[in-house]
Structures are given as structure tokens and as C-alpha cells.
Design a protein around this motif. Sequence first.
Motif, PDB file in Angstrom:
ATOM      1  N   THR A 105      46.807  69.878  48.008  1.00  0.00           N
ATOM      2  CA  THR A 105      48.208  68.955  49.392  1.00  0.00           C
ATOM      3  C   THR A 105      46.909  70.077  50.478  1.00  0.00           C
ATOM      4  O   THR A 105      47.351  70.024  51.537  1.00  0.00           O
ATOM      5  CB  THR A 105      49.172  69.668  49.559  1.00  0.00           C
ATOM      6  OG1 THR A 105      49.069  71.527  49.001  1.00  0.00           O
ATOM      7  CG2 THR A 105      49.971  69.767  48.451  1.00  0.00           C
ATOM      8  N   ASN A 106      45.667  70.994  50.294  1.00  0.00           N
ATOM      9  CA  ASN A 106      45.552  71.324  51.192  1.00  0.00           C
ATOM     10  C   ASN A 106      43.762  71.409  50.780  1.00  0.00           C
ATOM     11  O   ASN A 106      42.958  71.624  50.159  1.00  0.00           O
ATOM     12  CB  ASN A 106      44.794  72.635  51.254  1.00  0.00           C
ATOM     13  CG  ASN A 106      44.179  73.774  51.949  1.00  0.00           C
ATOM     14  OD1 ASN A 106      43.624  73.194  51.804  1.00  0.00           O
ATOM     15  ND2 ASN A 106      45.204  74.478  53.491  1.00  0.00           N
ATOM     16  N   ASP A 107      43.290  70.329  51.466  1.00  0.00           N
ATOM     17  CA  ASP A 107      41.312  70.043  51.388  1.00  0.00           C
ATOM     18  C   ASP A 107      40.634  70.949  51.424  1.00  0.00           C
ATOM     19  O   ASP A 107      39.487  70.755  50.113  1.00  0.00           O
ATOM     20  CB  ASP A 107      41.405  68.759  52.489  1.00  0.00           C
ATOM     21  CG  ASP A 107      41.699  67.482  52.510  1.00  0.00           C
ATOM     22  OD1 ASP A 107      41.712  67.032  51.032  1.00  0.00           O
ATOM     23  OD2 ASP A 107      41.266  67.516  53.693  1.00  0.00           O
ATOM     24  N   THR A 108      41.391  72.068  51.672  1.00  0.00           N
ATOM     25  CA  THR A 108      40.188  73.342  51.843  1.00  0.00           C
ATOM     26  C   THR A 108      39.969  74.335  50.640  1.00  0.00           C
ATOM     27  O   THR A 108      39.030  74.321  49.739  1.00  0.00           O
ATOM     28  CB  THR A 108      40.179  74.339  53.083  1.00  0.00           C
ATOM     29  OG1 THR A 108      40.839  73.673  53.517  1.00  0.00           O
ATOM     30  CG2 THR A 108      39.620  75.920  52.791  1.00  0.00           C
ATOM     31  N   LEU A 109      41.218  74.173  49.948  1.00  0.00           N
ATOM     32  CA  LEU A 109      41.524  74.362  47.932  1.00  0.00           C
ATOM     33  C   LEU A 109      41.160  73.587  47.225  1.00  0.00           C
ATOM     34  O   LEU A 109      39.864  74.668  46.205  1.00  0.00           O
ATOM     35  CB  LEU A 109      42.942  74.301  47.906  1.00  0.00           C
ATOM     36  CG  LEU A 109      43.861  75.589  48.653  1.00  0.00           C
ATOM     37  CD1 LEU A 109      45.846  75.365  48.257  1.00  0.00           C
ATOM     38  CD2 LEU A 109      43.330  77.082  47.618  1.00  0.00           C
ATOM     39  N   GLU A 149      35.901  73.337  43.705  1.00  0.00           N
ATOM     40  CA  GLU A 149      35.133  72.533  42.952  1.00  0.00           C
ATOM     41  C   GLU A 149      33.296  73.762  43.654  1.00  0.00           C
ATOM     42  O   GLU A 149      33.452  74.051  42.585  1.00  0.00           O
ATOM     43  CB  GLU A 149      34.412  71.794  43.736  1.00  0.00           C
ATOM     44  CG  GLU A 149      33.577  70.730  43.617  1.00  0.00           C
ATOM     45  CD  GLU A 149      33.087  69.439  44.897  1.00  0.00           C
ATOM     46  OE1 GLU A 149      32.403  68.972  44.572  1.00  0.00           O
ATOM     47  OE2 GLU A 149      34.416  68.920  45.031  1.00  0.00           O
ATOM     48  N   ARG A 150      33.721  74.394  44.570  1.00  0.00           N
ATOM     49  CA  ARG A 150      32.340  75.077  45.140  1.00  0.00           C
ATOM     50  C   ARG A 150      32.352  76.718  43.401  1.00  0.00           C
ATOM     51  O   ARG A 150      31.144  76.906  43.328  1.00  0.00           O
ATOM     52  CB  ARG A 150      32.513  76.163  46.539  1.00  0.00           C
ATOM     53  CG  ARG A 150      31.498  76.433  46.595  1.00  0.00           C
ATOM     54  CD  ARG A 150      31.864  77.050  47.610  1.00  0.00           C
ATOM     55  NE  ARG A 150      32.636  78.053  47.912  1.00  0.00           N
ATOM     56  CZ  ARG A 150      32.695  79.269  47.518  1.00  0.00           C
ATOM     57  NH1 ARG A 150      32.143  79.994  47.557  1.00  0.00           N
ATOM     58  NH2 ARG A 150      34.199  79.918  48.526  1.00  0.00           N
ATOM     59  N   VAL A 151      33.835  77.587  43.242  1.00  0.00           N
ATOM     60  CA  VAL A 151      33.023  78.038  42.503  1.00  0.00           C
ATOM     61  C   VAL A 151      33.149  77.421  41.495  1.00  0.00           C
ATOM     62  O   VAL A 151      32.326  78.278  40.459  1.00  0.00           O
ATOM     63  CB  VAL A 151      34.705  78.478  42.147  1.00  0.00           C
ATOM     64  CG1 VAL A 151      35.271  79.715  41.352  1.00  0.00           C
ATOM     65  CG2 VAL A 151      35.658  79.207  43.379  1.00  0.00           C
ATOM     66  N   MET A 161      27.626  71.903  35.608  1.00  0.00           N
ATOM     67  CA  MET A 161      28.683  70.776  36.024  1.00  0.00           C
ATOM     68  C   MET A 161      28.316  69.669  37.610  1.00  0.00           C
ATOM     69  O   MET A 161      27.907  69.981  38.208  1.00  0.00           O
ATOM     70  CB  MET A 161      30.293  71.016  36.245  1.00  0.00           C
ATOM     71  CG  MET A 161      30.515  71.922  37.702  1.00  0.00           C
ATOM     72  SD  MET A 161      32.664  72.034  37.784  1.00  0.00           S
ATOM     73  CE  MET A 161      32.866  71.045  39.067  1.00  0.00           C
ATOM     74  N   SER A 162      28.743  68.785  37.285  1.00  0.00           N
ATOM     75  CA  SER A 162      28.670  67.534  38.474  1.00  0.00           C
ATOM     76  C   SER A 162      29.790  67.358  39.374  1.00  0.00           C
ATOM     77  O   SER A 162      30.671  66.868  38.278  1.00  0.00           O
ATOM     78  CB  SER A 162      28.182  66.480  38.434  1.00  0.00           C
ATOM     79  OG  SER A 162      27.564  65.444  37.312  1.00  0.00           O
ATOM     80  N   SER A 163      29.821  66.964  40.357  1.00  0.00           N
ATOM     81  CA  SER A 163      31.086  65.871  41.124  1.00  0.00           C
ATOM     82  C   SER A 163      31.081  64.917  40.558  1.00  0.00           C
ATOM     83  O   SER A 163      30.020  63.997  41.413  1.00  0.00           O
ATOM     84  CB  SER A 163      31.605  66.966  42.589  1.00  0.00           C
ATOM     85  OG  SER A 163      32.802  66.751  42.934  1.00  0.00           O
ATOM     86  N   LEU A 164      32.185  64.750  40.609  1.00  0.00           N
ATOM     87  CA  LEU A 164      32.245  62.689  40.948  1.00  0.00           C
ATOM     88  C   LEU A 164      32.780  61.906  42.336  1.00  0.00           C
ATOM     89  O   LEU A 164      32.962  61.019  42.211  1.00  0.00           O
ATOM     90  CB  LEU A 164      32.734  62.024  39.481  1.00  0.00           C
ATOM     91  CG  LEU A 164      32.573  61.995  38.615  1.00  0.00           C
ATOM     92  CD1 LEU A 164      32.663  62.168  37.007  1.00  0.00           C
ATOM     93  CD2 LEU A 164      30.460  61.820  38.606  1.00  0.00           C
TER      94      LEU A 164
END
Length: 117
Positions: free
Chosen positions: A29-33, A38-40, A47-50
Motif C-alpha cells: 500500500t506504499n510504493d516506497t516499501l 525489490e532493492r534488498v 534476480m531480475s525484476s519484471l
Amino acid sequence: MDATLFTREVDGYLLIVQIYVDDIIFGSTNDTLCKDFERVMKLKFEMSSLGEMKFFLGLQVDQMPEEIFIHQTKYVNDVLENFSMTGTSPMSTPLALNHGIHPDPTGEKLMRLCTSQ
């Protein structure tokens, strides 16, 4: 209890992570989370982000600002094509009128769903 579903609450915001074989779906519910998770994950694992989830386990996911629409249009079209039925007329779905599915106009803003491999 699903041992592959994880949740975390931070300052009243919710992060949900679902792991399925080698796929991870997460939303918040929070884009920063979402961005922090994803960064961690990228730092700790290869891993790759899709990006924003569009397909998962045969389901198509269309995410709009105020709603998430899950459907199987591609699958249905593939089945129709496989059985040479693309020129046939559609029929109404026999869904009961009191199916119990209703919009929640007072609900909080929907979370954005993302996927990684």
C-alpha cells in the motif's frame, strides 16, 4: 496457513510477498516499501525484476489507478483458436445473480502488484 505468503506492516502500510517456485509476487500500500523490498532482494539474490505484474500462472492482470482486473482473455482466445471456434458467437456466463461479489467504494487504495524472478 500458506508457508509461502509473507506480510509485514510498517507505519500502518502493508507489504505482501508471495513466493511460487522461482517467482516472487509482491505488493504494498506504499510504493516506497515495494521499491525497498525489490532493492534488498536484488542485493541478496540474483534476480531480475519484471516490473508491474501483467501475467501470472495463466492469469492476465490489468492494473488501473482504482482497480485491478484479473482475467484469462488470452487463454480463452488460445482455446478458441485451438478448436477452430474463433468465429463463434459468445454466450452469457451462467453466474448466479447473488454471487456476493461487490465493489468496495469505501476501501483503501489498492496496492500495486509486482513480480520478480
